[in-house]
Scaffold this motif. Structure first.
Motif, mmCIF file in Angstrom:
data_model
loop_
_atom_site.group_PDB
_atom_site.id
_atom_site.type_symbol
_atom_site.label_atom_id
_atom_site.label_comp_id
_atom_site.label_asym_id
_atom_site.label_seq_id
_atom_site.Cartn_x
_atom_site.Cartn_y
_atom_site.Cartn_z
ATOM 1 N N LEU A 30 96.975 -4.762 -34.171
ATOM 2 C CA LEU A 30 95.556 -4.942 -33.848
ATOM 3 C C LEU A 30 94.905 -5.907 -34.832
ATOM 4 O O LEU A 30 94.120 -6.786 -34.431
ATOM 5 C CB LEU A 30 94.851 -3.590 -33.875
ATOM 6 C CG LEU A 30 93.357 -3.599 -33.511
ATOM 7 C CD1 LEU A 30 93.134 -4.075 -32.081
ATOM 8 C CD2 LEU A 30 92.740 -2.208 -33.719
ATOM 9 N N ILE A 38 91.307 -3.357 -27.635
ATOM 10 C CA ILE A 38 90.360 -4.465 -27.714
ATOM 11 C C ILE A 38 89.369 -4.403 -26.559
ATOM 12 O O ILE A 38 88.160 -4.626 -26.739
ATOM 13 C CB ILE A 38 91.104 -5.811 -27.732
ATOM 14 C CG1 ILE A 38 91.892 -5.953 -29.038
ATOM 15 C CG2 ILE A 38 90.133 -6.976 -27.582
ATOM 16 C CD1 ILE A 38 92.774 -7.177 -29.105
ATOM 17 N N ARG A 39 89.843 -4.076 -25.374
ATOM 18 C CA ARG A 39 88.937 -3.948 -24.234
ATOM 19 C C ARG A 39 87.899 -2.850 -24.488
ATOM 20 O O ARG A 39 86.714 -3.002 -24.186
ATOM 21 C CB ARG A 39 89.723 -3.653 -22.963
ATOM 22 C CG ARG A 39 88.865 -3.714 -21.703
ATOM 23 C CD ARG A 39 89.677 -3.423 -20.466
ATOM 24 N NE ARG A 39 90.760 -4.373 -20.270
ATOM 25 C CZ ARG A 39 90.588 -5.576 -19.746
ATOM 26 N NH1 ARG A 39 89.375 -5.986 -19.392
ATOM 27 N NH2 ARG A 39 91.622 -6.376 -19.568
ATOM 28 N N VAL A 65 90.165 -5.348 -40.122
ATOM 29 C CA VAL A 65 90.571 -4.124 -39.437
ATOM 30 C C VAL A 65 91.143 -3.166 -40.478
ATOM 31 O O VAL A 65 91.963 -3.564 -41.307
ATOM 32 C CB VAL A 65 91.632 -4.406 -38.349
ATOM 33 C CG1 VAL A 65 92.145 -3.092 -37.740
ATOM 34 C CG2 VAL A 65 91.071 -5.317 -37.269
ATOM 35 N N VAL A 73 88.427 -11.635 -28.342
ATOM 36 C CA VAL A 73 87.644 -11.094 -29.447
ATOM 37 C C VAL A 73 86.316 -11.830 -29.585
ATOM 38 O O VAL A 73 85.718 -11.823 -30.648
ATOM 39 C CB VAL A 73 88.443 -11.183 -30.765
ATOM 40 C CG1 VAL A 73 89.681 -10.331 -30.689
ATOM 41 C CG2 VAL A 73 88.833 -12.620 -31.074
ATOM 42 N N VAL A 99 86.442 -3.515 -37.770
ATOM 43 C CA VAL A 99 87.009 -2.577 -36.798
ATOM 44 C C VAL A 99 87.736 -1.466 -37.545
ATOM 45 O O VAL A 99 88.568 -1.730 -38.433
ATOM 46 C CB VAL A 99 87.968 -3.292 -35.825
ATOM 47 C CG1 VAL A 99 88.725 -2.287 -34.965
ATOM 48 C CG2 VAL A 99 87.191 -4.272 -34.956
ATOM 49 N N ILE A 105 86.818 -1.808 -27.390
ATOM 50 C CA ILE A 105 85.879 -2.295 -28.409
ATOM 51 C C ILE A 105 84.808 -3.161 -27.768
ATOM 52 O O ILE A 105 83.608 -3.004 -28.023
ATOM 53 C CB ILE A 105 86.629 -3.092 -29.503
ATOM 54 C CG1 ILE A 105 87.554 -2.179 -30.303
ATOM 55 C CG2 ILE A 105 85.641 -3.795 -30.439
ATOM 56 C CD1 ILE A 105 88.533 -2.919 -31.186
ATOM 57 N N GLN A 106 85.224 -4.090 -26.924
ATOM 58 C CA GLN A 106 84.273 -4.987 -26.283
ATOM 59 C C GLN A 106 83.303 -4.227 -25.383
ATOM 60 O O GLN A 106 82.120 -4.564 -25.305
ATOM 61 C CB GLN A 106 85.015 -6.067 -25.509
ATOM 62 C CG GLN A 106 85.779 -7.035 -26.403
ATOM 63 C CD GLN A 106 86.431 -8.156 -25.620
ATOM 64 O OE1 GLN A 106 87.037 -7.927 -24.580
ATOM 65 N NE2 GLN A 106 86.323 -9.364 -26.124
ATOM 66 N N VAL A 163 97.369 -2.437 -27.763
ATOM 67 C CA VAL A 163 96.436 -3.316 -28.477
ATOM 68 C C VAL A 163 95.411 -3.897 -27.508
ATOM 69 O O VAL A 163 94.206 -3.917 -27.779
ATOM 70 C CB VAL A 163 97.196 -4.437 -29.207
ATOM 71 C CG1 VAL A 163 96.221 -5.419 -29.853
ATOM 72 C CG2 VAL A 163 98.126 -3.851 -30.263
ATOM 73 N N ASP A 164 95.879 -4.377 -26.366
ATOM 74 C CA ASP A 164 94.968 -4.940 -25.364
ATOM 75 C C ASP A 164 93.957 -3.900 -24.890
ATOM 76 O O ASP A 164 92.771 -4.199 -24.714
ATOM 77 C CB ASP A 164 95.760 -5.465 -24.168
ATOM 78 C CG ASP A 164 96.536 -6.729 -24.488
ATOM 79 O OD1 ASP A 164 96.151 -7.433 -25.444
ATOM 80 O OD2 ASP A 164 97.518 -7.022 -23.783
ATOM 81 N N ARG A 210 95.817 -9.472 -34.019
ATOM 82 C CA ARG A 210 95.129 -9.975 -32.835
ATOM 83 C C ARG A 210 93.659 -10.294 -33.110
ATOM 84 O O ARG A 210 93.092 -11.222 -32.534
ATOM 85 C CB ARG A 210 95.218 -8.945 -31.703
ATOM 86 C CG ARG A 210 96.547 -8.914 -30.975
ATOM 87 C CD ARG A 210 96.716 -10.104 -30.033
ATOM 88 N NE ARG A 210 95.645 -10.182 -29.077
ATOM 89 C CZ ARG A 210 95.579 -9.467 -27.955
ATOM 90 N NH1 ARG A 210 96.565 -8.621 -27.670
ATOM 91 N NH2 ARG A 210 94.565 -9.588 -27.140
ATOM 92 N N LEU A 211 93.032 -9.511 -33.990
ATOM 93 C CA LEU A 211 91.592 -9.674 -34.228
ATOM 94 C C LEU A 211 91.268 -10.583 -35.409
ATOM 95 O O LEU A 211 90.111 -10.900 -35.642
ATOM 96 C CB LEU A 211 90.944 -8.301 -34.463
ATOM 97 C CG LEU A 211 90.942 -7.340 -33.273
ATOM 98 C CD1 LEU A 211 90.241 -6.047 -33.644
ATOM 99 C CD2 LEU A 211 90.288 -7.977 -32.054
#
Length: 270
Positions: free
Chosen positions: A44, A258-259, A53, A12, A21, A261-262, A254-255, A47-48
């Motif tokens: 999520l 996040i990918r 979120v 993150v 998010v 989002i990045q 979730v992974d 994790r963030l």
């Protein structure tokens, strides 16, 4: 077969104190499916953390996109990163969601936003599909070399989404030595699941047919797929029919989110 593990290095670092998010789901009247969506939202958020979120839904039930946006603004967000929980890019991702986000920005013009791409063929999503197939093979004890794999998607009128589903099937099926592999759709695209099962069963090529519902959560579509498979089992008692689990609120999803989002942040700052 040994499945590749999910990349837990997805991080993150691209998110700051003024970021928020917004996880956007489609919405369903099924209470189990709704609960599963919010379970994923909690995963999520965990994790963030400490990045705020909010989970919201495009239709059928609250909270709406506008409500989720306002909650992020109230929590101090000056940049909203919208992440659609969609498997493929079709009308919702291309127009419905960005239209709603643009309306939200009109009420808070100091807040900027971006939108990540749908999950599509994210490596983590493929890993989750493979895990579901592996679970089904272990449970059924079928031999993939004399079996068929049918991956069934919800379906879309969008030809790009249809093609993406077919490519995903190839990405997943090539990890196994299935004698037959086929993409089918529940609605809005062809071939439909019933005719696909009929064609494979009548070919006499396989002893088992494994159906993987490529859907996110429990709901009417999943129940309909189970019903279609049960009907095929009655028509072709000489064939063993199996269904793997749907994707579900899992760490791999979730992974993948996040990918995405990045990736969206990286594009927006270029």
């Amino acid at each position: 077969m040994t499945l590749s593990t999910t990349n837990r290095s997805v991080g993150v670092s691209s998110l700051g104190r003024s970021d928020g998010v917004l996880l956007v789901g489609h919405g369903t009247r099924d209470t189990v499916g709704t609960d599963q969506f919010f379970q994923l939202g909690k995963l999520l958020a965990d994790r963030l953390s400490p990045v705020p979120v909010e989970a919201c839904l495009l239709e059928l039930q609250p909270p709406t996109i506008a409500e989720g946006w306002q909650r992020l603004v109230d929590r101090g967000a000056k940049a909203v990163h919208a992440v659609p929980l969609l498997l493929f890019a079709a009308g919702h991702a291309k127009s419905d969601i960005p239209d709603e986000l643009a309306k939200c920005q009109l009420t808070t013009p100091h807040v900027r936003w971006d939108q990540s791409q749908p999950l599509s063929r994210a490596a983590e999503l493929i890993a989750l599909s493979l895990r579901r197939i592996d679970e089904a093979i272990r449970q059924s004890n079928l031999d993939s070399r004399s079996s068929a794999l049918v991956m069934v998607g919800r379906g879309s009128h969008d030809p790009c989404a249809q093609a993406d589903m077919r490519v995903l099937t190839e990405c997943v099926a090539r990890r196994w030595c299935f004698k037959v592999r086929q993409t089918a759709f529940y609605a809005m695209a062809t071939p439909k699941l019933p005719e696909t099962l009929d064609r494979i069963a009548e070919s006499g090529e396989v002893s088992d047919i494994l159906v993987q519902p490529h859907i996110l959560f429990e709901g009417s579509i999943h129940q309909s797929i189970l019903g279609i498979v049960a009907q095929a089992r009655q028509r072709y008692p000489e064939i063993r029919f199996w269904c793997s689990g749907y994707l579900g609120p899992e760490p791999e999803l979730v992974d993948a989110l996040i990918r995405r989002i990045q990736q969206a942040i990286a594009v927006s700052v270029v």
